[in-house]
Design an enzyme around this catalytic site. Sequence first.
Site, PDB file in Angstrom:
ATOM      1  N   HIS A  28       0.815  -1.212   0.000  1.00 25.44           N
ATOM      2  CA  HIS A  28       0.000   0.000   0.000  1.00 25.44           C
ATOM      3  C   HIS A  28       0.852   1.266   0.000  1.00 25.44           C
ATOM      4  O   HIS A  28       0.554   2.209  -0.735  1.00 25.44           O
ATOM      5  CB  HIS A  28      -0.960   0.003   1.200  1.00 25.44           C
ATOM      6  CG  HIS A  28      -1.924  -1.154   1.181  1.00 25.44           C
ATOM      7  ND1 HIS A  28      -2.660  -1.530   2.274  1.00 25.44           N
ATOM      8  CD2 HIS A  28      -2.242  -2.027   0.193  1.00 25.44           C
ATOM      9  CE1 HIS A  28      -3.401  -2.587   1.959  1.00 25.44           C
ATOM     10  NE2 HIS A  28      -3.154  -2.910   0.708  1.00 25.44           N
ATOM     11  N   HIS A  62      -9.581  -1.775  -4.715  1.00 26.44           N
ATOM     12  CA  HIS A  62      -8.456  -2.178  -3.870  1.00 26.44           C
ATOM     13  C   HIS A  62      -7.537  -3.164  -4.609  1.00 26.44           C
ATOM     14  O   HIS A  62      -6.318  -3.153  -4.436  1.00 26.44           O
ATOM     15  CB  HIS A  62      -8.910  -2.781  -2.543  1.00 26.44           C
ATOM     16  CG  HIS A  62      -7.742  -2.957  -1.615  1.00 26.44           C
ATOM     17  ND1 HIS A  62      -7.243  -1.938  -0.843  1.00 26.44           N
ATOM     18  CD2 HIS A  62      -6.916  -4.013  -1.422  1.00 26.44           C
ATOM     19  CE1 HIS A  62      -6.181  -2.354  -0.195  1.00 26.44           C
ATOM     20  NE2 HIS A  62      -5.944  -3.619  -0.524  1.00 26.44           N
ATOM     21  N   ASP A  98      -3.522  -2.812  -5.104  1.00 29.19           N
ATOM     22  CA  ASP A  98      -2.503  -3.842  -4.851  1.00 29.19           C
ATOM     23  C   ASP A  98      -1.635  -4.103  -6.089  1.00 29.19           C
ATOM     24  O   ASP A  98      -0.432  -4.332  -5.977  1.00 29.19           O
ATOM     25  CB  ASP A  98      -3.171  -5.159  -4.410  1.00 29.19           C
ATOM     26  CG  ASP A  98      -3.616  -5.103  -2.947  1.00 29.19           C
ATOM     27  OD1 ASP A  98      -3.106  -4.258  -2.193  1.00 29.19           O
ATOM     28  OD2 ASP A  98      -4.476  -5.928  -2.571  1.00 29.19           O
ATOM     29  N   HIS A 123      -1.581 -11.144  -5.038  1.00 28.69           N
ATOM     30  CA  HIS A 123      -0.176 -10.764  -4.888  1.00 28.69           C
ATOM     31  C   HIS A 123       0.764 -11.714  -5.630  1.00 28.69           C
ATOM     32  O   HIS A 123       1.775 -11.284  -6.185  1.00 28.69           O
ATOM     33  CB  HIS A 123       0.206 -10.708  -3.405  1.00 28.69           C
ATOM     34  CG  HIS A 123      -0.494  -9.616  -2.667  1.00 28.69           C
ATOM     35  ND1 HIS A 123      -0.398  -8.297  -3.039  1.00 28.69           N
ATOM     36  CD2 HIS A 123      -1.333  -9.643  -1.597  1.00 28.69           C
ATOM     37  CE1 HIS A 123      -1.133  -7.551  -2.211  1.00 28.69           C
ATOM     38  NE2 HIS A 123      -1.708  -8.349  -1.337  1.00 28.69           N
ATOM     39  N   HIS A 179      15.784  15.709 -42.285  1.00 28.09           N
ATOM     40  CA  HIS A 179      15.111  14.419 -42.486  1.00 28.09           C
ATOM     41  C   HIS A 179      14.465  13.974 -41.193  1.00 28.09           C
ATOM     42  O   HIS A 179      14.987  13.097 -40.515  1.00 28.09           O
ATOM     43  CB  HIS A 179      16.137  13.375 -42.953  1.00 28.09           C
ATOM     44  CG  HIS A 179      15.517  12.128 -43.507  1.00 28.09           C
ATOM     45  ND1 HIS A 179      15.079  11.105 -42.710  1.00 28.09           N
ATOM     46  CD2 HIS A 179      15.259  11.744 -44.783  1.00 28.09           C
ATOM     47  CE1 HIS A 179      14.591  10.114 -43.471  1.00 28.09           C
ATOM     48  NE2 HIS A 179      14.694  10.484 -44.720  1.00 28.09           N
TER      49      HIS A 179
HETATM   50 ZN    ZN Z   1      -4.029  -4.551  -0.296  1.00 23.79          ZN
END
Ligand code: ZN
Length: 438
Positions: free
Chosen positions: A80, A237, A241, A264, A343
């Site tokens: 977080h 949320h 994460d 995760h 160019h």
């Molecule tokens: Zn979290």
Amino acid sequence: MATEVQHTLAKAAGFSGTSLHTGEKVTLKLHPAQVDHGIKFKRKDLQDEPTIDAKIDNLKTVERATTIGEGSVRVHTVEHVLAALFAMGVDNAIVEMDANEPPIGDGSAQPYVDVIKRAGVAAQEAPRKLFNVRESMHVEAKTGALLVLLPDETFRISCTQAGPNNRFTQFLSMEVTPAIFEREIAPARTFVYYEEVQSLMDKNLIKGGSLENAIVVRGDAVLSKEPLRFADEFVRHKILDIIGDLALIGHRIRGHVVAVKPGHGANAELARAVAREQTRRDAISVPRTLPPGEGGFDTDEVMQILPHRYPFLMVDRIVGFEGETKCIGMKTVSINEPFFQGHFPGHPVMPGVMQVEAMAQVASILLFKLAKTSSRVGYFMSADEVKFRKPVFPGDTIFIHAELTKARGNRLAKAKCHCVVNDAVVSEGELMFTFLDK
Ligand SMILES: [Zn+2]
């Protein structure tokens, strides 16, 4: 578009709270850090105050939260605070704590955003480290998690979250900017399923856990101290994460993350895949130091062989030879190349014919090595099968690969060549040479 620069905090700022796992009081303080420092956690409570790099290589566990560590030192639940730093534009910072975990706050990233805003964010004099997604990548996990990374001009996340038996299925798609993150993502709190935390609560493993820092889902009921902050707070949320876990890459993604039932573990897998790809790109795009001895030629040696001079010398150095017939040259294309002026004005692109010239010069070096004499020179006679596949821009480093396929009777030679930028072939061709006495 202006080059994005790195940012750090304008000054230090912090706050105190409760640690989720031990339930003890912890104080967190964010400090500014110099360019290229990245984000590091500092354990102020331990002897010698060790620091841990917020890098995917230091990832230890992904059960319920993301834990990083070096040696025997650990920091838990980093996602977080990392999400807040990253999304609010902070590239370099020290996260100092007097415990093994940041204060959990209300289970969202809001407290970290507040402290970052109190500290302020300051620009630094170095370009940001970006990871541009060039080809799609994906990871899948046994949990049913699927993450796909697609090319995009911005950093975007599209996420589908689904609970047990597909309860609370929610979808949200957004670009991640500091303003959007602060308004739409940072306030979204952690949520847990009662069945999954019951045993942890019984074992007293989440001493700091309460309805004040998490939403508990029991059946179809949602238990929390304050009502839901968004009807789709759970998917928000999940996006939070993802941002926090991908911050472990150390580069900012320019691309679109499409996530289905992320967690995760899967987030970390994607971070690992991106970090691996970045390492591979670094290995081929950063100018290397010349290996000693026969390995290659530096600019001086190249200029002893080739008669070409600025602005027509198209090889900076020879990176290395492979036997007698192959070699790789290198050319860093700067905005100061005279051809960029015309160019094209406002849209500099390296002319393809200049790449063919670079191929011819690298092939000439091979011919010289083969002939072992400079009394005869190779003249470029023809080019076949020439293809220009991708534009070459100022700042690109071209690796020019040349291979002699024929060297007939000391009179004619053929070379197959291709130019590579960022691991993609940008041009190729077959060149023919004839030898003449000087
Ligand atoms: Zn979290």
